[in-house]
Design a protein around this motif. Structure first.
Motif, mmCIF file in Angstrom:
data_model
loop_
_atom_site.group_PDB
_atom_site.id
_atom_site.type_symbol
_atom_site.label_atom_id
_atom_site.label_comp_id
_atom_site.label_asym_id
_atom_site.label_seq_id
_atom_site.Cartn_x
_atom_site.Cartn_y
_atom_site.Cartn_z
ATOM 1 N N CYS A 111 22.307 75.118 3.166
ATOM 2 C CA CYS A 111 22.284 73.659 3.348
ATOM 3 C C CYS A 111 23.185 72.995 2.316
ATOM 4 C CB CYS A 111 20.838 73.175 3.179
ATOM 5 S SG CYS A 111 20.674 71.387 3.095
ATOM 6 N N CYS A 124 23.920 67.345 3.272
ATOM 7 C CA CYS A 124 24.741 66.244 3.789
ATOM 8 C C CYS A 124 23.884 65.103 4.320
ATOM 9 C CB CYS A 124 25.659 66.758 4.893
ATOM 10 S SG CYS A 124 24.740 67.335 6.342
ATOM 11 N N GLY A 125 22.632 65.403 4.685
ATOM 12 C CA GLY A 125 21.731 64.355 5.157
ATOM 13 C C GLY A 125 21.875 63.999 6.624
ATOM 14 N N ARG A 126 22.741 64.732 7.348
ATOM 15 C CA ARG A 126 22.937 64.365 8.767
ATOM 16 C C ARG A 126 21.664 64.560 9.581
ATOM 17 N NH1 ARG A 126 28.738 67.017 10.329
ATOM 18 N NH2 ARG A 126 29.692 66.535 8.341
ATOM 19 N N CYS A 127 20.896 65.601 9.242
ATOM 20 C CA CYS A 127 19.666 65.849 10.018
ATOM 21 C C CYS A 127 18.688 64.678 9.856
ATOM 22 C CB CYS A 127 19.039 67.180 9.640
ATOM 23 S SG CYS A 127 18.711 67.399 7.892
ATOM 24 N N CYS A 183 23.784 69.861 12.459
ATOM 25 C CA CYS A 183 23.846 70.527 11.151
ATOM 26 C C CYS A 183 25.158 71.301 10.977
ATOM 27 C CB CYS A 183 22.659 71.474 10.994
ATOM 28 S SG CYS A 183 22.722 72.389 9.448
ATOM 29 N N PRO A 184 25.986 70.935 9.994
ATOM 30 C CA PRO A 184 27.259 71.642 9.806
ATOM 31 C C PRO A 184 27.062 73.058 9.259
ATOM 32 C CG PRO A 184 26.953 70.021 8.067
ATOM 33 C CD PRO A 184 25.824 69.840 9.026
ATOM 34 N N ALA A 185 25.880 73.319 8.690
ATOM 35 C CA ALA A 185 25.604 74.657 8.151
ATOM 36 C C ALA A 185 25.010 75.572 9.227
ATOM 37 C CB ALA A 185 24.652 74.548 6.966
ATOM 38 N N ILE A 200 22.211 75.596 10.671
ATOM 39 C CA ILE A 200 20.833 76.024 10.439
ATOM 40 C C ILE A 200 19.999 75.627 11.663
ATOM 41 C CG2 ILE A 200 18.799 75.769 8.933
ATOM 42 C CD1 ILE A 200 20.798 75.028 6.670
ATOM 43 N N ILE A 245 17.332 74.359 12.440
ATOM 44 C CA ILE A 245 16.216 73.618 11.839
ATOM 45 C C ILE A 245 15.072 73.451 12.843
ATOM 46 C CG2 ILE A 245 15.611 71.524 10.540
ATOM 47 C CD1 ILE A 245 18.702 71.027 10.365
HETATM 48 S S1 SF4 Z 1 22.205 68.715 8.385
HETATM 49 FE FE1 SF4 Z 1 22.069 70.875 7.705
HETATM 50 S S2 SF4 Z 1 23.360 70.972 5.897
HETATM 51 FE FE2 SF4 Z 1 22.967 68.789 6.279
HETATM 52 S S3 SF4 Z 1 21.122 68.311 5.046
HETATM 53 FE FE3 SF4 Z 1 20.408 68.865 7.060
HETATM 54 S S4 SF4 Z 1 19.970 71.077 6.904
HETATM 55 FE FE4 SF4 Z 1 21.294 70.554 5.175
#
Ligand code: SF4
Ligand code: SF4
Length: 458
Positions: free
Chosen positions: A383, A386-389, A432-434, A436, A438
């Motif tokens: 992670c 980035c806060g996008r989620c 999520c750019p990673a 994940i 989620i």
């Molecule tokens: S979108 Fe992915 S990388 Fe960005 S804060 Fe959420 S879990 Fe982390």
């Protein structure tokens, strides 16, 4: 008055995945295959599973009840075909893994595709001759559940509870999930049947206000309802165009868009006097009350670029996914994923013998190209905060915190971050750019918590 088809209302958060509805949105509803065998899950709804009311070797008629429960939150199941009970056995279930089902072999001379009944309904339909009790009984005995995905028993939802009087009925015609068009087609083709169901539901719930919420990417459906309601002379049912945004079809998101009201976190719509029913459920109410036909069939969108004949098919519940794919010409190119439902909220299945249920609105076969080569080979990275989620979560949750708690089996922490309030929309994973998963973690966490509560071994 002509309804404005441009939606002005929506909800905070959400995202805009590609719609990909063009594969099937022009495909009118066609009959499904002649049936050899069905497997009717005893648990295809929220609440207590049914107990079988038939046994191996019994002969059953189409529409006969084959499973029921005494629990208030439950819903009976019925056979869609006439035939013989082959066995009661565990079958693949998209959510539960394996689950008991009644397997019925069809009478070979009596397995022709069934026709829907929408032609029996006209714009002059009146609910006057049906009492509230008659409507509620038909809904309960017909095994009606929310057909938009959650499968909550409709009888419980419309329960005329004097402690929680209902004021507003919202009919959900959003169908915001990409690829799926079954609700869109019934809105165009079964308009009068849906309106009949809405009138019956209005009477049963005692709601004084009724809205039909439709995303503004479906102007033909908005026009279709506007015209039908004008002809029927019922001015108390209003059509509302809402913005096209995923997950606009979530109950709580639709309530925010239509009424500008919030359902409290962890709460349910009746707490604020609101009932939300899907358009397919409304059509099924009309069928159950007026035609006395239980919920044994539904429209399923079979889609994805690997499918030879994508379309919308009226099918018996309980068909194996493999048979549905074969009926639609099989797959034309290498498929990467078969999903029960759509790509955002649907569940990928490995076992194609999995039978459909009352909540199966689609079977989507995705190719590597469709899901994106990069995503197909996706590798999860840490992670990056980035806060996008957080930005896209329509429930204003902290998805990354919940997923982290689930990964580490920190159940108290997951609950303190309101894991149960997650509507499993998948927006967090999508952005999520990673890469994940989620929502996948959260979904697994919710199942684990539910099992712990029921003390079911994992
Ligand atoms: S979108 Fe992915 S990388 Fe960005 S804060 Fe959420 S879990 Fe982390
Ligand atoms: S946490 Fe749940 S509700 Fe929020 S975006 Fe993710 S899947 Fe949707």
């Amino acid at each position: 008055m002509k309804i404005d088809t441009k939606g002005r209302f929506s909800f905070p958060g959400g995202t805009h995945p590609p719609q990909s509805k063009n594969l099937t949105c022009e495909s009118s509803i066609q009959p499904g295959p002649a049936v050899k065998q069905v497997a009717i899950m005893l648990s295809q709804h929220t609440g207590a599973a049914c107990q079988p009311t038939v046994k191996k070797g019994d002969l059953v008629q189409a529409g006969q009840k084959i499973g029921d429960s005494d629990a208030f939150v439950s819903s009976p199941v019925h056979s869609p075909i006439s035939g013989k009970v082959k066995e009661i056995s565990l079958q693949s279930h998209p959510v539960l893994g394996r689950s008991p089902a009644v397997v019925i072999e069809a009478n070979t001379e009596n397995n022709l595709p069934k026709e829907p009944v929408f032609s029996e309904f006209t714009s002059s339909f009146s609910e006057e001759k049906y009492s509230v009790e008659q409507i509620c009984t038909a809904i309960r005995e017909g095994g009606l559940v929310g057909m938009g995905g959650a499968g909550f028993p409709t009888r419980v939802k419309i329960d005329p509870n004097p402690k929680q009087p209902k004021e507003t009925l919202i009919i959900n015609g959003c169908e915001c999930e990409p690829y799926i068009t079954c609700d869109y087609r019934i809105m165009l083709e079964w308009t009068n049947q849906i309106i009949a169901g809405v009138k019956l539901a209005r009477k049963a719930t005692g709601c004084s206000k009724v809205f039909i919420g439709i995303e503004d990417n479906k102007p033909q459906a908005i026009d279709s309802f506007s015209e039908a309601l004008k002809t029927s002379g019922d001015d108390d049912i209003k059509v509302v165009a809402v913005k096209t945004k995923y997950p606009q079809g979530g109950e709580r998101q639709l309530i925010k868009a239509v009424l500008n009201r919030y359902v409290p976190t962890g709460g349910i719509p009746p707490m604020i006097g609101v009932v939300v029913l899907n358009v397919a459920t409304a059509a099924a109410i009309a069928e159950a009350v007026v035609c006395k036909r239980p919920l044994t069939h539904r429209v399923v969108t079979v889609t994805g670029e690997a499918i030879a004949k994508p379309g919308n098919y009226y099918m018996p519940i309980g068909l194996p996914v493999s048979e549905i794919i074969d009926f639609c010409g099989g797959v034309t190119q290498k498929s990467a994923k078969v999903v029960v439902g759509g790509p955002m909220m649907g569940i990928a299945i490995a076992d194609l013998s999995t039978p459909t249920s009352k909540t199966t609105g689609a079977v989507t076969v995705l190719t590597e190209e469709q899901i994106g080569k990069a995503k197909f080979e996706r590798r999860q990275t840490p992670c990056i905060r980035c806060g996008r989620c957080l930005e896209v979560c329509p429930e204003n949750l902290m998805p990354t915190k919940i997923a982290h708690a689930v990964k580490n089996s920190l159940w108290d922490i997951a609950e303190s971050y309101y894991i149960r309030a997650c509507i499993e929309c998948g927006c967090c994973s999508y952005v999520c750019p990673a890469k994940i998963e989620i929502a996948g973690y959260i979904k697994t966490g919710k199942i684990t918590l539910a099992r712990q509560k029921k003390k079911i071994p994992g």
